[in-house]
Write a protein that holds these residues in place. Structure first.
Motif, PDB file in Angstrom:
ATOM      1  N   MET A   1      -5.665  -1.936   5.911  1.00 41.88           N
ATOM      2  CA  MET A   1      -5.347  -2.401   4.565  1.00 41.88           C
ATOM      3  C   MET A   1      -4.653  -3.757   4.624  1.00 41.88           C
ATOM      4  O   MET A   1      -3.994  -4.093   5.605  1.00 41.88           O
ATOM      5  CB  MET A   1      -4.432  -1.405   3.848  1.00 41.88           C
ATOM      6  CG  MET A   1      -5.048  -0.058   3.553  1.00 41.88           C
ATOM      7  SD  MET A   1      -6.353  -0.127   2.312  1.00 41.88           S
ATOM      8  CE  MET A   1      -5.421  -0.441   0.821  1.00 41.88           C
ATOM      9  N   LEU A   2      -4.825  -4.510   3.545  1.00 45.58           N
ATOM     10  CA  LEU A   2      -4.131  -5.774   3.367  1.00 45.58           C
ATOM     11  C   LEU A   2      -3.243  -5.665   2.136  1.00 45.58           C
ATOM     12  O   LEU A   2      -3.569  -4.978   1.176  1.00 45.58           O
ATOM     13  CB  LEU A   2      -5.115  -6.928   3.187  1.00 45.58           C
ATOM     14  CG  LEU A   2      -6.062  -7.232   4.349  1.00 45.58           C
ATOM     15  CD1 LEU A   2      -7.018  -8.349   3.962  1.00 45.58           C
ATOM     16  CD2 LEU A   2      -5.299  -7.595   5.603  1.00 45.58           C
ATOM     17  N   HIS A   3      -2.105  -6.347   2.188  1.00 40.66           N
ATOM     18  CA  HIS A   3      -1.200  -6.398   1.037  1.00 40.66           C
ATOM     19  C   HIS A   3      -1.249  -7.799   0.441  1.00 40.66           C
ATOM     20  O   HIS A   3      -1.102  -8.789   1.156  1.00 40.66           O
ATOM     21  CB  HIS A   3       0.233  -6.059   1.461  1.00 40.66           C
ATOM     22  CG  HIS A   3       1.201  -6.093   0.325  1.00 40.66           C
ATOM     23  ND1 HIS A   3       1.207  -5.146  -0.669  1.00 40.66           N
ATOM     24  CD2 HIS A   3       2.205  -6.967   0.019  1.00 40.66           C
ATOM     25  CE1 HIS A   3       2.167  -5.428  -1.540  1.00 40.66           C
ATOM     26  NE2 HIS A   3       2.777  -6.524  -1.134  1.00 40.66           N
ATOM     27  N   GLY A  25     -11.966  -0.968  -3.827  1.00 41.87           N
ATOM     28  CA  GLY A  25     -11.064  -0.890  -2.684  1.00 41.87           C
ATOM     29  C   GLY A  25      -9.640  -1.308  -2.953  1.00 41.87           C
ATOM     30  O   GLY A  25      -8.912  -1.655  -2.017  1.00 41.87           O
ATOM     31  N   VAL A  26      -9.193  -1.287  -4.215  1.00 39.67           N
ATOM     32  CA  VAL A  26      -7.846  -1.723  -4.575  1.00 39.67           C
ATOM     33  C   VAL A  26      -6.989  -0.503  -4.912  1.00 39.67           C
ATOM     34  O   VAL A  26      -7.460   0.451  -5.541  1.00 39.67           O
ATOM     35  CB  VAL A  26      -7.882  -2.693  -5.771  1.00 39.67           C
ATOM     36  CG1 VAL A  26      -6.473  -3.061  -6.220  1.00 39.67           C
ATOM     37  CG2 VAL A  26      -8.660  -3.938  -5.396  1.00 39.67           C
ATOM     38  N   ALA A  27      -5.725  -0.534  -4.514  1.00 41.59           N
ATOM     39  CA  ALA A  27      -4.797   0.561  -4.804  1.00 41.59           C
ATOM     40  C   ALA A  27      -3.383   0.009  -4.910  1.00 41.59           C
ATOM     41  O   ALA A  27      -3.114  -1.136  -4.543  1.00 41.59           O
ATOM     42  CB  ALA A  27      -4.869   1.627  -3.716  1.00 41.59           C
ATOM     43  N   ASN A  28      -2.490   0.845  -5.415  1.00 42.46           N
ATOM     44  CA  ASN A  28      -1.045   0.553  -5.458  1.00 42.46           C
ATOM     45  C   ASN A  28      -0.751  -0.773  -6.160  1.00 42.46           C
ATOM     46  O   ASN A  28      -0.137  -1.686  -5.599  1.00 42.46           O
ATOM     47  CB  ASN A  28      -0.463   0.538  -4.042  1.00 42.46           C
ATOM     48  CG  ASN A  28      -0.766   1.827  -3.280  1.00 42.46           C
ATOM     49  OD1 ASN A  28      -0.823   2.899  -3.877  1.00 42.46           O
ATOM     50  ND2 ASN A  28      -0.968   1.726  -1.987  1.00 42.46           N
ATOM     51  N   ILE A  29      -1.193  -0.888  -7.397  1.00 43.97           N
ATOM     52  CA  ILE A  29      -1.019  -2.110  -8.178  1.00 43.97           C
ATOM     53  C   ILE A  29       0.361  -2.084  -8.849  1.00 43.97           C
ATOM     54  O   ILE A  29       0.731  -1.115  -9.502  1.00 43.97           O
ATOM     55  CB  ILE A  29      -2.122  -2.232  -9.245  1.00 43.97           C
ATOM     56  CG1 ILE A  29      -3.499  -2.242  -8.571  1.00 43.97           C
ATOM     57  CG2 ILE A  29      -1.925  -3.474 -10.085  1.00 43.97           C
ATOM     58  CD1 ILE A  29      -4.657  -2.193  -9.539  1.00 43.97           C
ATOM     59  N   VAL A  48      -5.345  -3.745  -0.768  1.00 41.11           N
ATOM     60  CA  VAL A  48      -6.796  -3.788  -0.838  1.00 41.11           C
ATOM     61  C   VAL A  48      -7.359  -3.502   0.547  1.00 41.11           C
ATOM     62  O   VAL A  48      -6.798  -3.932   1.561  1.00 41.11           O
ATOM     63  CB  VAL A  48      -7.295  -5.162  -1.364  1.00 41.11           C
ATOM     64  CG1 VAL A  48      -6.840  -6.289  -0.450  1.00 41.11           C
ATOM     65  CG2 VAL A  48      -8.813  -5.173  -1.502  1.00 41.11           C
ATOM     66  N   ALA A  49      -8.442  -2.745   0.582  1.00 41.54           N
ATOM     67  CA  ALA A  49      -9.118  -2.483   1.849  1.00 41.54           C
ATOM     68  C   ALA A  49      -9.609  -3.794   2.450  1.00 41.54           C
ATOM     69  O   ALA A  49     -10.110  -4.669   1.737  1.00 41.54           O
ATOM     70  CB  ALA A  49     -10.283  -1.520   1.624  1.00 41.54           C
ATOM     71  N   ARG A  50      -9.467  -3.929   3.751  1.00 37.69           N
ATOM     72  CA  ARG A  50      -9.832  -5.177   4.423  1.00 37.69           C
ATOM     73  C   ARG A  50     -11.289  -5.553   4.153  1.00 37.69           C
ATOM     74  O   ARG A  50     -11.601  -6.726   3.929  1.00 37.69           O
ATOM     75  CB  ARG A  50      -9.599  -5.006   5.926  1.00 37.69           C
ATOM     76  CG  ARG A  50      -9.913  -6.252   6.750  1.00 37.69           C
ATOM     77  CD  ARG A  50      -9.706  -5.991   8.227  1.00 37.69           C
ATOM     78  NE  ARG A  50     -10.090  -7.155   8.999  1.00 37.69           N
ATOM     79  CZ  ARG A  50      -9.284  -8.163   9.300  1.00 37.69           C
ATOM     80  NH1 ARG A  50      -8.033  -8.139   8.902  1.00 37.69           N
ATOM     81  NH2 ARG A  50      -9.703  -9.192  10.013  1.00 37.69           N
ATOM     82  N   GLU A  85      -6.090   5.635   0.732  1.00 36.81           N
ATOM     83  CA  GLU A  85      -7.185   6.260   1.467  1.00 36.81           C
ATOM     84  C   GLU A  85      -8.462   6.282   0.628  1.00 36.81           C
ATOM     85  O   GLU A  85      -9.554   6.010   1.131  1.00 36.81           O
ATOM     86  CB  GLU A  85      -6.790   7.685   1.868  1.00 36.81           C
ATOM     87  CG  GLU A  85      -5.681   7.751   2.904  1.00 36.81           C
ATOM     88  CD  GLU A  85      -5.292   9.175   3.241  1.00 36.81           C
ATOM     89  OE1 GLU A  85      -5.958  10.110   2.708  1.00 36.81           O
ATOM     90  OE2 GLU A  85      -4.354   9.375   4.023  1.00 36.81           O
ATOM     91  N   LYS A  86      -8.327   6.603  -0.648  1.00 34.58           N
ATOM     92  CA  LYS A  86      -9.497   6.603  -1.530  1.00 34.58           C
ATOM     93  C   LYS A  86     -10.078   5.196  -1.671  1.00 34.58           C
ATOM     94  O   LYS A  86     -11.297   5.018  -1.717  1.00 34.58           O
ATOM     95  CB  LYS A  86      -9.115   7.149  -2.897  1.00 34.58           C
ATOM     96  CG  LYS A  86      -8.829   8.643  -2.914  1.00 34.58           C
ATOM     97  CD  LYS A  86      -8.507   9.123  -4.330  1.00 34.58           C
ATOM     98  CE  LYS A  86      -8.269  10.629  -4.349  1.00 34.58           C
ATOM     99  NZ  LYS A  86      -7.940  11.119  -5.718  1.00 34.58           N
ATOM    100  N   ALA A  87      -9.194   4.189  -1.747  1.00 32.94           N
ATOM    101  CA  ALA A  87      -9.670   2.812  -1.859  1.00 32.94           C
ATOM    102  C   ALA A  87     -10.475   2.415  -0.633  1.00 32.94           C
ATOM    103  O   ALA A  87     -11.510   1.744  -0.736  1.00 32.94           O
ATOM    104  CB  ALA A  87      -8.490   1.874  -2.052  1.00 32.94           C
ATOM    105  N   GLN A  88     -10.028   2.811   0.555  1.00 34.00           N
ATOM    106  CA  GLN A  88     -10.758   2.492   1.779  1.00 34.00           C
ATOM    107  C   GLN A  88     -12.094   3.230   1.841  1.00 34.00           C
ATOM    108  O   GLN A  88     -13.078   2.696   2.344  1.00 34.00           O
ATOM    109  CB  GLN A  88      -9.910   2.839   2.999  1.00 34.00           C
ATOM    110  CG  GLN A  88      -8.762   1.869   3.233  1.00 34.00           C
ATOM    111  CD  GLN A  88      -7.978   2.204   4.480  1.00 34.00           C
ATOM    112  OE1 GLN A  88      -7.524   3.335   4.656  1.00 34.00           O
ATOM    113  NE2 GLN A  88      -7.797   1.231   5.341  1.00 34.00           N
TER     114      GLN A  88
END
Length: 344
Positions: A1-3, A25-29, A48-50, A85-88
């Motif tokens: 993941m990337l922040h 692939g985006v999470a934790n906004i 965001v997933a790499r 995990e769902k985003a990836q």
């Protein structure tokens, strides 16, 4: 993941947030209104997933945040989050196969410049290699290989060829020329002074069968350089920096420079030419393979989107239905043909 940390000018947050929420692939906004001071604006944090990062970064740049906002990217070593995990899972491909092009561009641009640290590391590595040639000691030569910082400039040349950026190529070539020129000059002066005081003698290069491979460029030298160049670029693009150590040990650029300096100081001009050839073969092989690897990575990702065909396992048979009795027990019921049914 990337922040990602994004600074958004006032009045543009809704559009940016809508684009982020649409992205794959985006999470934790997290949105922090009016939190930024320079430049002023709202702050948006997200993971965001790499493998989905390039599309999102391009969209943020298209919204003008590159000009009057800011986009910062960090690698996340560990994320404990079901949403992440769902985003990836939703993002196509695998993270190790994705190349974050803006991140790579910034890295190779920094590595292509002549700095005092670059010159110092290369000069020290070349002197250690020269001592390893004179003793001779393969351990010192391997240590010099690991210490040499030249692959960053080689990777910059490869990236410049991929993006057709003559300026980046010219800067990286100048960095290699100035770096090796300064390192060879310093090592030559040290060897020349050592010869004058009797520490180094021409005979010390006549019994160096253990390190003769440094001045014996052949097809194997080129093949090893090609393999090392491909592995080096893959280690940078995939974020596997530990693999670079193997790349450094595989090529003999720094040992060739050290041998060249010592041979000039001792008047062994025939071996100087072999050292120059070894240095040129290694750099040419790494540049060719590194450039080809970047072209292949870009083509495969654009063509297949990072998706690799897999064979799905056969579906498991459905478990029989279970209904609760009135007295708290359970009872399994099957209809004809093995289908689950309900008894009345």
């Amino acid at each position: 993941m990337l922040h990602l940390r994004v600074i958004i000018p006032a009045g543009r947050t809704d559009r940016v947030l809508a684009a982020v929420e649409r992205a794959t692939g985006v999470a934790n906004i997290v949105v922090m209104p009016k939190a930024a001071r320079r430049p002023k604006g709202d702050v948006l944090l997200l993971d965001v997933a790499r493998e989905a990062a390039n599309d999102l970064i391009e969209e943020l740049k298209r919204l003008g945040l590159e000009e009057d906002g800011a986009i910062a990217i960090e690698n996340v070593e560990l994320t404990i989050s079901r949403a992440a995990e769902k985003a990836q899972e939703q993002a196509p491909g695998e993270g190790d196969d994705a190349v974050i092009w803006d991140q790579l561009a910034q890295r190779v641009t920094a590595d292509s410049r002549v700095t005092w640290a670059f010159l110092a590391f290369l000069a020290i590595a070349t002197q250690i290699a020269a001592i390893g040639v004179l003793i001779p000691s393969q351990i010192l030569i391997v240590g010099a290989m690991v210490l040499g910082p030249e692959f960053g400039a080689v990777a910059a040349i490869c990236f410049g060829l991929l993006r057709r950026e003559p300026r980046l190529i010219a800067v990286a070539v100048r960095t290699l020329a100035v770096g090796f020129g300064a390192a060879i000059l310093v090592t030559f002066l040290c060897a020349f002074v050592s010869r004058g005081i009797g520490w180094v003698e021409p005979e010390m290069l006549r019994h160096n069968q253990e390190v003769w491979f440094i001045v014996s460029p052949d097809k194997w030298s080129f093949i090893v350089a090609v393999l090392a160049g491909a592995a080096g670029v893959l280690s940078i693009t995939a974020g596997k920096s530990s693999a670079l150590v193997g790349v450094f040990i595989s090529v003999t650029t720094v040992p060739a420079a050290g041998y060249m300096a010592v041979a000039m100081a001792l008047g062994r001009w025939d071996e100087v030419g072999h050292s120059v050839a070894q240095l040129a073969v290694n750099i040419a092989g790494m540049v060719a393979a590194g450039t080809a690897t970047l072209f292949a990575q870009r083509f495969l990702w654009q063509r297949f989107g990072g998706r690799v065909p897999v064979i799905s396992p056969p579906p498991r048979p459905a478990a029989p239905a279970v209904r609760h009795r009135a007295n708290g027990g359970t009872r399994r019921a099957e209809g004809r043909g093995g289908r689950t049914g309900t008894r009345r």
